[in-house]
Design a protein around this motif. Structure first.
Motif, PDB file in Angstrom:
ATOM      1  N   LEU A 186      15.867  -5.005  69.277  1.00  0.00           N
ATOM      2  CA  LEU A 186      15.184  -3.790  69.734  1.00  0.00           C
ATOM      3  C   LEU A 186      13.683  -4.009  69.932  1.00  0.00           C
ATOM      4  N   GLY A 187      13.083  -4.750  69.007  1.00  0.00           N
ATOM      5  CA  GLY A 187      11.639  -4.914  69.049  1.00  0.00           C
ATOM      6  C   GLY A 187      11.180  -6.132  69.814  1.00  0.00           C
ATOM      7  N   ASP A 188      11.670  -7.294  69.419  1.00  0.00           N
ATOM      8  CA  ASP A 188      11.192  -8.546  70.000  1.00  0.00           C
ATOM      9  C   ASP A 188      11.742  -8.761  71.401  1.00  0.00           C
ATOM     10  N   PHE A 189      13.021  -8.453  71.620  1.00  0.00           N
ATOM     11  CA  PHE A 189      13.631  -8.715  72.920  1.00  0.00           C
ATOM     12  C   PHE A 189      13.387  -7.583  73.922  1.00  0.00           C
ATOM     13  N   TYR A 190      13.735  -6.345  73.535  1.00  0.00           N
ATOM     14  CA  TYR A 190      13.620  -5.222  74.469  1.00  0.00           C
ATOM     15  C   TYR A 190      12.299  -4.459  74.387  1.00  0.00           C
ATOM     16  N   ARG A 191      11.544  -4.640  73.267  1.00  0.00           N
ATOM     17  CA  ARG A 191      10.324  -3.848  73.044  1.00  0.00           C
ATOM     18  C   ARG A 191      10.633  -2.360  73.293  1.00  0.00           C
ATOM     19  N   HIS A 192      11.602  -1.881  72.545  1.00  0.00           N
ATOM     20  CA  HIS A 192      12.200  -0.568  72.782  1.00  0.00           C
ATOM     21  C   HIS A 192      11.331   0.538  72.180  1.00  0.00           C
ATOM     22  N   GLU A 193      10.558   1.205  73.000  1.00  0.00           N
ATOM     23  CA  GLU A 193       9.575   2.199  72.570  1.00  0.00           C
ATOM     24  C   GLU A 193      10.173   3.442  71.892  1.00  0.00           C
ATOM     25  N   PRO A 194      11.316   3.982  72.361  1.00  0.00           N
ATOM     26  CA  PRO A 194      11.791   5.254  71.797  1.00  0.00           C
ATOM     27  C   PRO A 194      12.031   5.248  70.302  1.00  0.00           C
ATOM     28  N   ILE A 195      12.259   4.064  69.718  1.00  0.00           N
ATOM     29  CA  ILE A 195      12.571   4.013  68.296  1.00  0.00           C
ATOM     30  C   ILE A 195      11.576   3.114  67.549  1.00  0.00           C
ATOM     31  N   LYS A 196      10.381   3.044  68.086  1.00  0.00           N
ATOM     32  CA  LYS A 196       9.353   2.153  67.536  1.00  0.00           C
ATOM     33  C   LYS A 196       9.061   2.442  66.060  1.00  0.00           C
ATOM     34  N   GLU A 197       8.942   3.711  65.691  1.00  0.00           N
ATOM     35  CA  GLU A 197       8.601   4.062  64.311  1.00  0.00           C
ATOM     36  C   GLU A 197       9.692   3.591  63.353  1.00  0.00           C
ATOM     37  N   LYS A 198      10.949   3.724  63.752  1.00  0.00           N
ATOM     38  CA  LYS A 198      12.049   3.272  62.908  1.00  0.00           C
ATOM     39  C   LYS A 198      12.049   1.749  62.790  1.00  0.00           C
ATOM     40  N   ILE A 199      11.743   1.060  63.882  1.00  0.00           N
ATOM     41  CA  ILE A 199      11.647  -0.397  63.839  1.00  0.00           C
ATOM     42  C   ILE A 199      10.564  -0.818  62.848  1.00  0.00           C
ATOM     43  N   ARG A 200       9.433  -0.118  62.897  1.00  0.00           N
ATOM     44  CA  ARG A 200       8.327  -0.431  61.980  1.00  0.00           C
ATOM     45  C   ARG A 200       8.754  -0.277  60.526  1.00  0.00           C
ATOM     46  N   LYS A 201       9.441   0.795  60.222  1.00  0.00           N
ATOM     47  CA  LYS A 201       9.875   1.037  58.844  1.00  0.00           C
ATOM     48  C   LYS A 201      10.900   0.000  58.394  1.00  0.00           C
ATOM     49  N   THR A 202      11.815  -0.328  59.294  1.00  0.00           N
ATOM     50  CA  THR A 202      12.843  -1.311  58.941  1.00  0.00           C
ATOM     51  C   THR A 202      12.237  -2.686  58.733  1.00  0.00           C
ATOM     52  N   LEU A 203      11.292  -3.044  59.575  1.00  0.00           N
ATOM     53  CA  LEU A 203      10.649  -4.350  59.466  1.00  0.00           C
ATOM     54  C   LEU A 203      10.049  -4.548  58.083  1.00  0.00           C
ATOM     55  N   LYS A 204       9.523  -3.479  57.514  1.00  0.00           N
ATOM     56  CA  LYS A 204       8.893  -3.583  56.197  1.00  0.00           C
ATOM     57  C   LYS A 204       9.909  -3.779  55.075  1.00  0.00           C
TER      58      LYS A 204
END
Length: 233
Positions: A186-204
């Motif tokens: 979602l983040g590295d490949f697609y840079r998927h903006e609609p769920i950016k906040e969730k990606i940030r939380k999961t990354l942590k």
């Protein structure tokens, strides 16, 4: 099985392929090397047979799945970052990429992610059927962690972008590898903006030193046009 017998199944010319691989910094594994590598692979409880066929002589291998539901799919096995997720639909596609210089002997194969067949950009009936089979396999309560990670990561990379919301739940998966794979797609490949906040939380929640270093030292910022940087602004 000898490498020439395996290639013959896919109508691949042994002599031409051997010459091509040699020119590009690869080679076919010998029969003994195949058997030794298969013994090593048996330590991972994938539940789906993998046939190692090509190496770059830097402890990295290209292997083909020989059983359903991943029959004929190709994995790139890097010793520094082992991931059994399929990258190509079949070995013919992989060899064509090597022939055209898109994939080379560099052991950082992830740098070629935009040229892989998977993650899948478009809807495909074959992959849709495979996803259904993979989900059916996941119903086994006694599934090993290795098999669980393989099946779920395969589901994610076979999911077309138009159905990308179907993989959102894997950001909350119990398995850290699965969460990491979902963040990567979602983040590295697609840079998927609609769920950016969730990606940030999961990354942590992911204790992955390599991924964290890429994010915090800015090495992903330049290649991904600020997507990662913006996660932490």
């Amino acid at each position: 099985m000898k490498p020439q017998e395996f290639l013959a199944k896919y109508n691949i010319d042994l002599n031409k392929t051997t010459s091509l691989l040699s020119q590009k910094g690869f080679r076919l594994l010998s029969e003994d090397e195949i058997n030794e590598t298969k013994e090593w692979l048996a330590n991972y409880k994938l539940g789906i047979d993998l046939f190692p066929i090509i190496t770059n002589d830097e402890s990295d291998f290209i292997a083909v799945y020989t059983e359903e539901p991943l029959l004929d799919k190709v994995a790139l096995l890097q010793h520094s970052n082992l991931d059994f997720t399929p990258k190509f639909k079949n070995i013919n596609n992989l060899i064509n990429h090597i022939k055209n210089g898109i994939i080379n002997h560099d052991n950082n194969w992830e740098s070629f992610d935009n040229h892989f067949d998977y993650p899948n950009h478009t809807n495909n009936q074959q992959e849709k059927l495979i996803i259904e089979k993979l989900k059916k396999n996941l119903e086994n309560k006694d599934i090993s962690s290795d098999r669980y990670e393989l099946l779920t990561s395969a589901i994610m990379v076979f999911t077309p972008y138009e159905k990308i919301e179907n993989i959102y739940p894997y950001l909350d998966d119990k398995d850290v590898f699965v969460r990491q794979k979902c963040v990567s797609i979602l983040g590295d490949f697609y840079r998927h903006e609609p769920i950016k906040e969730k990606i940030r939380k999961t990354l942590k929640t992911i204790n992955n030193e390599m991924l964290a270093k890429q994010v915090y030292d800015g090495s992903l910022v330049e290649t991904k046009k600020g997507f990662w940087k913006s996660l932490f602004n």
